[in-house]
Design an enzyme around this catalytic site. Sequence first.
Site, PDB file in Angstrom:
ATOM      1  N   GLY A 171       1.840 -10.945  -6.886  1.00 27.34           N
ATOM      2  CA  GLY A 171       0.770 -10.462  -7.759  1.00 27.34           C
ATOM      3  C   GLY A 171      -0.418  -9.954  -6.964  1.00 27.34           C
ATOM      4  N   ASP A 172      -0.826 -10.714  -5.950  1.00 25.49           N
ATOM      5  CA  ASP A 172      -1.932 -10.287  -5.091  1.00 25.49           C
ATOM      6  C   ASP A 172      -1.575  -9.011  -4.335  1.00 25.49           C
ATOM      7  OD1 ASP A 172      -4.053 -12.555  -5.118  1.00 25.49           O
ATOM      8  OD2 ASP A 172      -2.164 -13.610  -4.907  1.00 25.49           O
ATOM      9  N   SER A 173      -0.349  -8.943  -3.846  1.00 25.53           N
ATOM     10  CA  SER A 173       0.055  -7.780  -3.053  1.00 25.53           C
ATOM     11  C   SER A 173       0.124  -6.524  -3.901  1.00 25.53           C
ATOM     12  CB  SER A 173       1.410  -8.053  -2.387  1.00 25.53           C
ATOM     13  OG  SER A 173       1.315  -9.161  -1.506  1.00 25.53           O
TER      14      SER A 173
END
Length: 411
Positions: A171-173
């Site tokens: 999700g962060d990436s």
Amino acid sequence: MEHPAAGPLAGIRVIELGNLIAAPFAARLMAEFGAEVIKVEAPGEGDPLRKWRKLHEGTSLWWYLQSRNKKSVAVNMRLPEGQEVVRRLVRDADVLIENFRPGTLERWGLGWEALKAINPNLVMVRISGFGQDGPYRERPGFGAVGEAMGGMRFTTGEPDRPPARTGISIGDSLAALHAVMGALMALLAIKSGRGAGQVVDVSLYESVFNMMESLVPEYDLFDFVRARSGGSLPGIAPSNSYPTAEGSYVIVAGNGDGIFKRLMTAIGREDLANDPRLASNDGRVRHVEEIDGVIAGWTSRHSLDEVTAALDAAEVPNGRIYSVADIVADPQFLSRDMILPSTLPDGTQVKMPGIVPKLSDTPGGVSWLGPKLGEHTAPVLASLGYSAEEIEALVAGGAVAKADAASGDAA
């Protein structure tokens, strides 16, 4: 220590105010392609990522990767003097990337309106859990929450098991990739004379949601709720992981019409290759359990090497499921410089991932690994017009910190 000058982003200055994953990953990508990235960290411990996952001599290996080509400036943004340092950094910056909870920078006098007044051509990339507005804007949001809200967790895992997650912070990436994309689009508008600075508002859940293909229209028109399907690709057949004789698994993607015929012929099922029921994807989807059973029956009688050799010969997309040990030894990875030899500060040799994407004329590169906390505080502040005496006064007052040359600790 010179920054790479040949990259396509050479001459672009990026200020990073982020911690952990999303904003730092976005800034890393820009640094690898020539941007001057100045990472602002809190004095003391700095970015918590410095202590995440496996540590070497007290510092995270992930840190060395995530912050390569960046300059570290240790600034206490809670103090007025530290806030002034950020304002000076913004004067000549092209991009600022941050991932604080919405409203935090505003409380420090560093919100969009304040920074736009200093630099009207600033691109301010704001990454948060839920975006800069809406009823959830003030909630704390981590990548795991974005993956769940964006629909990814509901569709990941085995049908009879609880929702699963990938083994990385996906999700962060994904938010980082959207952040870079937005920053470059905004920069293009400025550099082509078609616009001024603007805010790029990236949320974790929307970045995940943007990957969810036809999830919404399928639900809207057919009341279909896509759920967990294990290793298969829902609505596309055949595409799954299948067992081999030695207990490993192989990925087989035979979902093109011509590919399916070649696959069935390769495994000795010409009858299915020529079955009119299975001539197109919609028919194969209706009979996917039968097809998967036939393929698994064949793969389970052969070794992984035998399966891949036969399918390669038939030009059917397939592949073994790589561990990291497979990755670092694979000739394709090695031939494309995807495994880079690197040297840690104490001289230890370590492999790091290579640069993506590959640009033919202005490729990215790595000049140095993640820096010591505050390693560049003094030279960066000097470039902003601070005298040596002013820098020492800021250090004494706790507004900034600089790395001690002997120990590497910020002092």
